[in-house]
Motif scaffolding. Structure first.
Motif, short mmCIF file in Angstrom:
data_model
loop_
_atom_site.label_atom_id
_atom_site.label_comp_id
_atom_site.label_asym_id
_atom_site.label_seq_id
_atom_site.Cartn_x
_atom_site.Cartn_y
_atom_site.Cartn_z
N UNK A 92 -8.12 116.45 3.26
CA UNK A 92 -9.21 116.03 2.37
C UNK A 92 -8.71 115.51 1.02
N UNK A 93 -7.42 115.23 0.93
CA UNK A 93 -6.81 114.96 -0.37
C UNK A 93 -5.48 114.23 -0.14
N UNK A 94 -5.30 113.03 -0.69
CA UNK A 94 -4.05 112.30 -0.47
C UNK A 94 -2.80 113.07 -0.85
N UNK A 116 -6.26 106.39 3.65
CA UNK A 116 -7.30 105.37 3.71
C UNK A 116 -8.66 105.98 4.04
N UNK A 117 -8.70 106.86 5.05
CA UNK A 117 -10.01 107.43 5.43
C UNK A 117 -10.49 108.44 4.40
N UNK A 118 -9.58 109.09 3.70
CA UNK A 118 -10.00 110.00 2.61
C UNK A 118 -10.68 109.20 1.50
N UNK A 119 -10.09 108.08 1.12
CA UNK A 119 -10.70 107.22 0.10
C UNK A 119 -12.03 106.66 0.59
N UNK A 120 -12.09 106.29 1.86
CA UNK A 120 -13.32 105.76 2.42
C UNK A 120 -14.42 106.82 2.45
N UNK A 121 -14.06 108.03 2.88
CA UNK A 121 -15.04 109.11 2.92
C UNK A 121 -15.61 109.41 1.55
N UNK A 122 -14.74 109.41 0.53
CA UNK A 122 -15.19 109.66 -0.84
C UNK A 122 -16.11 108.55 -1.33
N UNK A 205 -8.08 117.44 -9.07
CA UNK A 205 -6.92 117.81 -8.23
C UNK A 205 -6.85 116.97 -6.97
N UNK A 206 -7.55 115.82 -6.97
CA UNK A 206 -7.71 115.05 -5.74
C UNK A 206 -8.02 113.59 -6.08
N UNK A 207 -7.05 112.68 -5.91
CA UNK A 207 -7.29 111.26 -6.23
C UNK A 207 -8.45 110.64 -5.45
N UNK A 208 -8.69 111.09 -4.22
CA UNK A 208 -9.79 110.54 -3.43
C UNK A 208 -11.13 110.99 -3.99
N UNK A 226 -6.05 111.10 -12.82
CA UNK A 226 -6.41 111.80 -11.60
C UNK A 226 -5.63 111.33 -10.38
N UNK A 227 -4.67 110.44 -10.64
CA UNK A 227 -3.68 110.07 -9.62
C UNK A 227 -2.32 110.67 -9.97
N UNK A 228 -1.87 110.37 -11.18
CA UNK A 228 -0.53 110.79 -11.59
C UNK A 228 -0.46 112.30 -11.76
N UNK A 229 -1.50 112.91 -12.35
CA UNK A 229 -1.48 114.36 -12.55
C UNK A 229 -1.39 115.13 -11.23
N UNK A 230 -2.32 114.89 -10.29
CA UNK A 230 -2.23 115.60 -9.01
C UNK A 230 -0.96 115.27 -8.23
#
Length: 271
Positions: A92-94, A116-122, A205-208, A226-230
């Motif tokens: 659920x999280x890249x 890809x599907x995590x980003x799509x689901x979000x 804690x989750x870029x998606x 929210x990309x670099x931190x996680x």
């Protein structure tokens, strides 16, 4: 009439061979679509709750407390792991997918599809919320608090994700695997991290989870946090995992990271 029967039998045979039998063969490596659907659906449900709290608060002021809004995602993740973890691993999280791959518990070739599907689901969740709730999806995203800098939010996301990925990898290791109880550990951590850290960074804690509302709301002003931190937190968690448990999570870690569909175990990981 006989020709019609023969045609029908041929169609039934094709349907059984091409559809039913592959559907029933859960360990067939061609069943990757099951994992991908699981990740898409699971991330959709997570973002419905995580972004929905802020959006519902905007639509219905004074009805949803901050405590409820940050605890709800933890409860949702707990439920998703319990009912779909065996299918895809319920990442659920890249950064979780990347962490499992770095630990050699998850094949690298599957990582792009998962992300890809995590980003799509979000994104689908944010679109659904915006159309139903009637407020901008940006109210369900994560941004640094007005009195704090992006740098402060970055460090908060870094530390909180370090803890999250450590919990995930720890409960999935061969030495410390605790089965479905891991769902309670991960869900509880998400809830507690939200109660403590949400005022500063929103505890994504989750870029998606942040990507979907940012895309639909049209505001990527602080998305790098929210990309670099996680991502940084996950990388350090992998390094800490090596110090604590050695290389890889063995068969238990691979099973937790991949689910039960054609699980692959790296020959160099421990049992």
């Amino acid at each position: 009439m006989s020709g019609s029967n023969a045609t029908r039998r041929k169609e039934e045979s094709w349907f059984r061979t091409e559809f039913l039998e592959p559907m029933n063969d859960f360990k067939n490596p061609r069943q990757e679509w099951r994992r991908l659907f699981s990740e898409l659906f699971g991330t959709f449900l997570l973002v419905i709750v995580a972004a929905g709290g802020g959006m519902m608060s905007q639509a219905f002021p004074d009805t949803i407390s901050r405590q409820a809004a940050v605890v709800a995602p933890g409860l949702m993740v707990m439920g998703i792991i319990l009912f779909m973890g065996k299918v895809s691993g319920a990442h659920l999280n890249p950064v979780v997918s990347l962490a499992f791959a770095l630990r050699r518990d998850f094949p690298w070739r599957r990582v792009p599809g998962y992300i890809i599907v995590q980003l799509l689901g979000a994104t689908l969740a944010a679109l659904f919320l915006q159309s139903v709730v009637g407020v901008s999806a940006s109210y369900g995203s994560n941004y640094p608090a007005s009195s704090y800098t992006d740098g402060a939010a970055f460090w908060m996301e870094f530390v909180l994700t370090l803890g999250l990925v450590s919990v995930i990898l720890g409960t999935a290791s061969g030495a410390q695997n605790i089965g479905i109880i891991g769902a309670f550990g991960v869900g509880s951590y998400i809830a507690l991290a939200g109660l403590w850290g949400s005022p500063i960074s929103g505890t994504s804690m989750n870029p998606a989870r942040t990507f979907g509302p940012d895309l639909v709301g049209g505001d990527f002003s602080s998305y790098w946090v929210y990309v670099v931190g996680p991502l940084a937190g996950a990388l350090v968690a992998v390094a800490f995992g090596y110090v604590l448990r050695g290389r890889g999570g063995g068969k238990a870690g691979s099973g937790a990271g991949q689910g039960a569909l054609f699980t692959e175990v790296d020959d160099q990981t421990k049992d």
